[in-house]
Design an enzyme around this catalytic site. Structure first.
Site, PDB file in Angstrom:
ATOM      1  N   LYS A 184       1.008  -1.024   0.098  1.00  0.00           N
ATOM      2  CA  LYS A 184       0.003   0.214  -0.028  1.00  0.00           C
ATOM      3  C   LYS A 184       0.729   1.062   0.044  1.00  0.00           C
ATOM      4  CE  LYS A 184      -1.774   2.951   2.114  1.00  0.00           C
ATOM      5  NZ  LYS A 184      -1.289   4.446   1.772  1.00  0.00           N
ATOM      6  N   PRO A 185       1.263   1.663  -1.253  1.00  0.00           N
ATOM      7  CA  PRO A 185       2.093   2.895  -1.309  1.00  0.00           C
ATOM      8  C   PRO A 185       1.255   4.221  -0.797  1.00  0.00           C
ATOM      9  CG  PRO A 185       1.170   2.464  -3.450  1.00  0.00           C
ATOM     10  CD  PRO A 185       0.642   1.455  -2.547  1.00  0.00           C
ATOM     11  N   GLU A 259       9.466   1.217  10.794  1.00  0.00           N
ATOM     12  CA  GLU A 259      10.408   2.147  10.355  1.00  0.00           C
ATOM     13  C   GLU A 259       9.711   3.400  10.523  1.00  0.00           C
ATOM     14  OE1 GLU A 259      13.534   1.603  10.108  1.00  0.00           O
ATOM     15  OE2 GLU A 259      13.801  -0.782   9.912  1.00  0.00           O
TER      16      GLU A 259
HETATM   17  N1  LIG Z   1      12.714   4.976   9.452  1.00  0.00           N
HETATM   18  C1  LIG Z   1      12.600   4.811   8.201  1.00  0.00           C
HETATM   19  O1  LIG Z   1      13.163   3.816   7.599  1.00  0.00           O
HETATM   20  C2  LIG Z   1      12.070   5.984   7.658  1.00  0.00           C
HETATM   21  C3  LIG Z   1      12.251   5.948   5.993  1.00  0.00           C
HETATM   22  C4  LIG Z   1      11.413   6.858   5.403  1.00  0.00           C
HETATM   23  C5  LIG Z   1      10.164   7.663   6.038  1.00  0.00           C
HETATM   24  N2  LIG Z   1      10.197   7.472   7.294  1.00  0.00           N
HETATM   25  C6  LIG Z   1       9.147   8.489   8.067  1.00  0.00           C
HETATM   26  O2  LIG Z   1       8.035   8.760   7.255  1.00  0.00           O
HETATM   27  C7  LIG Z   1       7.297   9.836   7.509  1.00  0.00           C
HETATM   28  C8  LIG Z   1       7.119  10.652   6.454  1.00  0.00           C
HETATM   29  O3  LIG Z   1       6.476   9.927   5.695  1.00  0.00           O
HETATM   30  P1  LIG Z   1       4.789   9.911   5.473  1.00  0.00           P
HETATM   31  O4  LIG Z   1       4.193  11.363   5.721  1.00  0.00           O
HETATM   32  O5  LIG Z   1       4.167   9.240   4.144  1.00  0.00           O
HETATM   33  O6  LIG Z   1       4.026   9.053   6.693  1.00  0.00           O
HETATM   34  P2  LIG Z   1       2.645   8.641   7.219  1.00  0.00           P
HETATM   35  O7  LIG Z   1       2.797   8.081   8.420  1.00  0.00           O
HETATM   36  O8  LIG Z   1       1.791   9.756   6.807  1.00  0.00           O
HETATM   37  O9  LIG Z   1       2.315   7.901   5.792  1.00  0.00           O
HETATM   38  C9  LIG Z   1       3.003   6.626   5.571  1.00  0.00           C
HETATM   39  C10 LIG Z   1       2.071   5.527   5.108  1.00  0.00           C
HETATM   40  O10 LIG Z   1       0.988   5.239   6.034  1.00  0.00           O
HETATM   41  C11 LIG Z   1      -0.337   5.777   5.150  1.00  0.00           C
HETATM   42  N3  LIG Z   1      -1.182   6.394   6.221  1.00  0.00           N
HETATM   43  C12 LIG Z   1      -1.360   7.742   6.622  1.00  0.00           C
HETATM   44  N4  LIG Z   1      -2.132   7.864   7.388  1.00  0.00           N
HETATM   45  C13 LIG Z   1      -2.731   6.500   7.809  1.00  0.00           C
HETATM   46  C14 LIG Z   1      -3.733   6.306   8.945  1.00  0.00           C
HETATM   47  N5  LIG Z   1      -4.153   7.182   9.341  1.00  0.00           N
HETATM   48  N6  LIG Z   1      -4.004   4.944   8.566  1.00  0.00           N
HETATM   49  C15 LIG Z   1      -3.265   3.885   8.112  1.00  0.00           C
HETATM   50  N7  LIG Z   1      -2.257   4.460   7.248  1.00  0.00           N
HETATM   51  C16 LIG Z   1      -2.227   5.794   7.179  1.00  0.00           C
HETATM   52  C17 LIG Z   1       0.215   6.878   4.145  1.00  0.00           C
HETATM   53  O11 LIG Z   1      -0.895   6.661   2.882  1.00  0.00           O
HETATM   54  C18 LIG Z   1       1.326   5.884   3.616  1.00  0.00           C
HETATM   55  O12 LIG Z   1       1.246   4.890   2.956  1.00  0.00           O
HETATM   56  C19 LIG Z   1       8.598  10.623   8.621  1.00  0.00           C
HETATM   57  O13 LIG Z   1       8.038  10.423   9.645  1.00  0.00           O
HETATM   58  C20 LIG Z   1       9.914   9.800   8.264  1.00  0.00           C
HETATM   59  O14 LIG Z   1      10.675   9.873   9.261  1.00  0.00           O
HETATM   60  C21 LIG Z   1      10.795   6.600   8.124  1.00  0.00           C
END
Ligand SMILES: NC(=O)c1ccc[n+]([C@@H]2O[C@H](COP(=O)([O-])OP(=O)(O)OC[C@H]3O[C@@H](n4cnc5c(N)ncnc54)[C@H](O)[C@@H]3O)[C@@H](O)[C@H]2O)c1
Ligand SMILES: N[C@@H](CC=O)C(=O)O
Length: 493
Positions: A184-185, A259
């Site tokens: 799920k991207p 992560e």
């Molecule tokens: N530790 C690592 O390896 C790593 C790598 C890359 C990014 N990140 C972290 O990711 C974050 C940025 O990415 P983002 O803004 O896409 O994160 P996000 O948590 O908003 O979204 C990540 C994924 O979750 C889904 N999502 C969003 N809200 C949701 C909900 N309420 N319920 C279920 N799924 C939901 C999104 O559609 C997406 O696919 C930052 O905090 C960054 O540090 C961590």
């Protein structure tokens, strides 16, 4: 000009989900536009699948698992290697797609394709080394040991900042282990994931092994987390969503890998050349316009070289170019959307209102509404948002410290524990600080720290488990212990 006309292979641009080897539209007719963050133009549309279509994806992944796990491991790994070759061969198109939907400069996007592909090759090789063990028996006339078996279906939920590599680091490990996957991207960057699906199909990965579902994020995640047939969830994203998903997986007692966010300290010792350290800090802060979980968020510089460091940092930062990532010589692309710009501005305002000094960063120079010019703040303190929140923006905050004990305390003063940087050549200082830092990864005198052989992951609220490296595949394997009794001839041998 349409997106597909920018690709040498237009079939890499897909506007459907990919389920059981079929390009699939949403049966409810719901669609979402995907935008180029640099221009605000709609690049295309993606369907939102209905709940029963997500469940049907699980059915497909369940059916495919039976055959995929039964393949000889070298046969599975050959297909992963074919996928790797196709990623490399299509690097330019994949990078163009990524820059268009994510915004990062084209050279960085090419770098991410290489990086993402490298995990596929790594796990194609590691898949052949999922050895069990022989255990010296304490039971008379018995042989004891372990076998590694795939956990089953893995749901992989990924973020927009690294739209390709965050998928391959999970999917290649899971598929090499013999699992089938449902990806799920992020809704902001689905096209890289769908191009991966197109290439997986061409690589001979059977229908149902690699699926990409699209839809309302909370709804899709809830279904996948509640599904008992989904045995593992691997999530990369924010700590806020990670916590939610961990809760949602409790009922089905899934294997969960997380992560999550970072808030990396970048520590500069008194022995460092301030220019060398400042240039390294600029590189560690501004990659992907600061939208990187490894971004150097709190730059902690020994008081004896603080002023010289700030001067070099500002000089280097002033040379960074901001613009559309498709143009040449661009260092920073746009932020992912307008809310990210607003969040960055709020973090800067908060810091200034609490006493930070704005050294540089003029937003009137921003080349578009999703762009944020790099900002340098000094005199950053514990009570400011920039200290505690992951800014995910090109905002650098510098603070002076007096001695090693103080900087250790400052660095650890965060709920996050993903990565930390340390710049010093004093081996005693390196060892003391390295051991005291509460972070999953510590990089000493190097901005680059990641790659396929590395156990990537965090402690505290930055996550659970490790990706990549020799242990990354274990997230998708169960250990089955066996005791073969009544053998007669083995006891004591
Ligand atoms: N530790 C690592 O390896 C790593 C790598 C890359 C990014 N990140 C972290 O990711 C974050 C940025 O990415 P983002 O803004 O896409 O994160 P996000 O948590 O908003 O979204 C990540 C994924 O979750 C889904 N999502 C969003 N809200 C949701 C909900 N309420 N319920 C279920 N799924 C939901 C999104 O559609 C997406 O696919 C930052 O905090 C960054 O540090 C961590
Ligand atoms: N740069 C990280 C992704 C974090 O956002 C990585 O290398 O995995």
């Amino acid at each position: 000009m349409t997106l597909s006309s920018k690709l040498s292979d237009p079939r890499l641009f897909r506007q459907y989900a990919y389920v059981d080897g079929k390009w699939t539209h949403g049966e409810g007719g719901r669609e979402e536009a995907v935008f180029d963050p640099a221009t605000g133009e709609a690049l295309g549309h993606i369907p939102w699948l209905e709940a029963h279509q997500i469940t049907a994806t699980v059915d497909a992944a369940e059916a495919a698992f039976v055959h995929w796990r039964a393949l000889r491991v070298d046969e599975r790994c050959e297909r992963l290697l074919a996928w790797y070759d196709l990623l490399q061969a299509n690097r330019e198109d994949l990078a163009t797609l990524m820059t268009l939907e994510q915004g990062k400069p084209l050279p960085d996007a090419r770098g991410e394709v290489e990086y993402g592909a490298s995990f596929v090759r790594w796990f194609a090789e590691e898949g052949k080394r999922t050895f069990g063990e022989t255990i010296p028996s304490h039971i008379p006339n018995a042989a004891l040991g372990t076998i590694k078996e795939p956990v089953g279906i893995a749901a992989l939920i990924t973020p927009w900042n690294f739209p390709l590599a965050m998928i391959t680091r999970k999917a290649a490990a899971a598929m090499a282990a013999g699992c089938t996957v449902i990806v799920k991207p992020a809704g902001e960057t689905p096209f890289s994931a769908l191009a991966l699906a197109e290439l997986a199909e061409r690589a001979g990965i059977p229908a149902g092994v690699f699926n990409v579902v699209l839809g309302d994020p909370p709804e899709v995640s809830r279904i996948l987390c509640a599904e008992d047939r989904v045995k593992a969830l691997s999530f990369t994203g924010s700590t806020r969503v990670g916590r939610l998903l961990l809760e949602q997986c409790a009922n089905t007692v899934k294997r969960v890998s997380l992560e999550l966010g970072g808030n990396a300290p970048f520590i500069v010792g008194p022995d460092m050349d301030p220019k060398e350290a400042a240039f390294a800090a600029v590189a560690a802060k501004f990659q992907t316009a600061g939208q990187d979980c490894l971004a150097a968020d709190r730059i902690l510089v020994h008081e004896s070289i603080h002023d010289a460091f700030v001067e070099h940092f500002a000089e280097r930062m002033a040379a960074l170019t901001v613009g559309n990532g498709l143009e040449p010589e661009i260092d920073l692309g746009p932020l992912i959307h307008r809310q990210a710009v607003e969040k960055a501005a709020a973090i800067v305002d908060d810091a200034i209102s609490k006493g930070a000094t704005l050294v540089a960063g003029d937003q009137s120079q921003a080349p578009g509404e999703n762009f944020f010019m790099p900002v340098l703040l000094t005199d950053v303190t514990h009570d400011m948002k920039i200290w505690h929140e992951e800014s995910f923006a090109p905002v650098a905050g510098i603070t002076a410290y007096a001695d090693d004990d103080q900087v250790i305390e400052m660095a650890n003063d965060t709920e996050y524990g993903l990565a930390a940087y340390l710049y010093t050549h004093d081996i005693r200082r390196i060892w003391k600080i390295l051991r005291a830092l509460e972070f999953g990864m510590v990089s000493v005198n190097s901005v680059k720290m990641t790659g396929p052989p590395v156990p990537f992951g965090g402690v505290k609220h930055s996550g659970l488990g490790r990706e990549g490296g020799v242990t990354g595949i274990d997230e998708y394997l169960e250990t089955k212990y066996y005791c073969l009794g009544a053998l007669g001839s083995v006891s004591g041998s």
